[in-house]
Design a protein around this motif. Sequence first.
Motif, PDB file in Angstrom:
ATOM      1  N   UNK A  56      31.052  43.320  47.571  1.00 34.53           N
ATOM      2  CA  UNK A  56      31.327  43.195  46.266  1.00 34.53           C
ATOM      3  C   UNK A  56      30.707  43.467  45.415  1.00 34.53           C
ATOM      4  N   UNK A  57      30.836  44.557  43.507  1.00 34.32           N
ATOM      5  CA  UNK A  57      29.163  44.615  43.521  1.00 34.32           C
ATOM      6  C   UNK A  57      29.932  42.991  42.237  1.00 34.32           C
ATOM      7  N   UNK A  58      28.586  42.678  41.948  1.00 30.00           N
ATOM      8  CA  UNK A  58      27.736  41.273  41.097  1.00 30.00           C
ATOM      9  C   UNK A  58      29.464  41.288  40.201  1.00 30.00           C
ATOM     10  N   UNK A  59      29.821  42.388  39.511  1.00 25.11           N
ATOM     11  CA  UNK A  59      30.388  42.250  38.151  1.00 25.11           C
ATOM     12  C   UNK A  59      31.929  42.444  38.562  1.00 25.11           C
ATOM     13  N   UNK A  60      32.539  43.199  40.054  1.00 26.85           N
ATOM     14  CA  UNK A  60      33.553  42.833  40.222  1.00 26.85           C
ATOM     15  C   UNK A  60      33.696  40.925  40.478  1.00 26.85           C
ATOM     16  N   UNK A  61      32.948  40.345  41.677  1.00 28.51           N
ATOM     17  CA  UNK A  61      33.262  39.526  42.001  1.00 28.51           C
ATOM     18  C   UNK A  61      33.518  38.078  40.953  1.00 28.51           C
ATOM     19  N   UNK A  62      31.665  38.572  40.023  1.00 22.98           N
ATOM     20  CA  UNK A  62      32.406  37.502  39.330  1.00 22.98           C
ATOM     21  C   UNK A  62      33.770  37.769  37.792  1.00 22.98           C
ATOM     22  N   UNK A  63      34.449  39.075  37.742  1.00 21.77           N
ATOM     23  CA  UNK A  63      35.536  39.233  37.139  1.00 21.77           C
ATOM     24  C   UNK A  63      36.964  38.280  37.850  1.00 21.77           C
ATOM     25  N   UNK A  64      36.569  38.861  39.566  1.00 24.50           N
ATOM     26  CA  UNK A  64      37.912  37.805  40.321  1.00 24.50           C
ATOM     27  C   UNK A  64      37.348  36.993  40.447  1.00 24.50           C
ATOM     28  N   UNK A  65      36.211  36.081  39.935  1.00 21.72           N
ATOM     29  CA  UNK A  65      36.377  34.202  40.235  1.00 21.72           C
ATOM     30  C   UNK A  65      36.930  34.064  38.854  1.00 21.72           C
ATOM     31  N   UNK A  66      36.478  34.968  37.359  1.00 19.27           N
ATOM     32  CA  UNK A  66      37.803  34.538  36.185  1.00 19.27           C
ATOM     33  C   UNK A  66      38.912  34.779  36.626  1.00 19.27           C
ATOM     34  N   UNK A  67      39.183  35.666  37.365  1.00 12.80           N
ATOM     35  CA  UNK A  67      40.482  35.200  37.781  1.00 12.80           C
ATOM     36  C   UNK A  67      41.149  34.738  38.321  1.00 12.80           C
ATOM     37  N   UNK A  68      40.321  33.678  39.057  1.00  8.27           N
ATOM     38  CA  UNK A  68      41.031  33.182  39.808  1.00  8.27           C
ATOM     39  C   UNK A  68      41.101  32.070  38.822  1.00  8.27           C
ATOM     40  N   UNK A  69      40.283  31.337  38.721  1.00  6.35           N
ATOM     41  CA  UNK A  69      39.565  30.125  37.598  1.00  6.35           C
ATOM     42  C   UNK A  69      41.017  30.256  36.607  1.00  6.35           C
ATOM     43  N   UNK A  70      41.442  31.185  36.180  1.00  9.05           N
ATOM     44  CA  UNK A  70      42.014  31.367  35.086  1.00  9.05           C
ATOM     45  C   UNK A  70      43.743  31.185  35.607  1.00  9.05           C
ATOM     46  N   UNK A  71      43.714  31.894  37.121  1.00  2.00           N
ATOM     47  CA  UNK A  71      45.337  31.608  37.551  1.00  2.00           C
ATOM     48  C   UNK A  71      45.418  30.122  37.298  1.00  2.00           C
ATOM     49  N   UNK A  72      44.450  29.414  38.085  1.00  6.98           N
ATOM     50  CA  UNK A  72      44.485  28.062  38.335  1.00  6.98           C
ATOM     51  C   UNK A  72      44.322  27.892  37.190  1.00  6.98           C
ATOM     52  N   UNK A  73      44.012  27.778  36.262  1.00  8.09           N
ATOM     53  CA  UNK A  73      44.247  26.946  35.182  1.00  8.09           C
ATOM     54  C   UNK A  73      45.193  26.897  34.499  1.00  8.09           C
ATOM     55  N   UNK A  74      46.155  28.270  34.628  1.00 11.30           N
ATOM     56  CA  UNK A  74      47.199  28.432  34.278  1.00 11.30           C
ATOM     57  C   UNK A  74      48.267  27.790  35.042  1.00 11.30           C
ATOM     58  N   UNK A  75      48.420  27.581  36.693  1.00  5.68           N
ATOM     59  CA  UNK A  75      49.421  27.136  37.055  1.00  5.68           C
ATOM     60  C   UNK A  75      49.293  25.801  37.407  1.00  5.68           C
ATOM     61  N   UNK A  76      48.082  25.105  36.519  1.00  5.84           N
ATOM     62  CA  UNK A  76      47.979  23.014  36.658  1.00  5.84           C
ATOM     63  C   UNK A  76      48.506  23.531  34.700  1.00  5.84           C
ATOM     64  N   UNK A  77      48.365  23.976  34.029  1.00  5.56           N
ATOM     65  CA  UNK A  77      49.091  23.904  32.742  1.00  5.56           C
ATOM     66  C   UNK A  77      50.792  24.283  32.724  1.00  5.56           C
TER      67      UNK A  77
END
Length: 160
Positions: A56-77
């Motif tokens: 993965x490109x570094x930017x794409x990796x970071x965007x995917x990591x961001x999306x995963x963290x937001x999804x986990x945060x939303x699932x918890x909230x």
Amino acid sequence: MATGSAWRSAARQMPLRLTVGAFFLNSGLSKRHADQATAERLHQLTIGTYPFLGKLDARKFTRQLSTEEVAIGAALLLPVIPAAVAGTALTAFSCGTLGLYLRTPGMRQEGGLRPTELGTVLAKDVWLLGIGISLIAEGVTGRRGPAASALGPWRRMLRR
């Protein structure tokens, strides 16, 4: 109307889900528009342990990591997401970060599991693992019912 058991379950989960969910949401949103240097630093740290992510490109990796963290945060909230589902997502994510901790040189003191100053940032994720497993256990052993009844205790607690 929710039973006393459902109310107690929601009350037990709420502090965990709110604090960890808010943390994940903030972390994910802060990575959403990371600059190139930050993206490359995160990517380099990760591919040392998980080489398949090097594709993965570094930017794409970071965007995917961001999306995963937001999804986990939303699932918890969101209380409509079952505890076992939110706990499974949190457990999987924390296992990944603990893998980084265990396999990246310089994170642990020689000959043991104790973190170095650098490793403390990832070693603390053992708490997230414990919270995730607790949510899974609560969800698996807790009362199951319609989502509407599960929301009842949360609504009443927030109104007070």
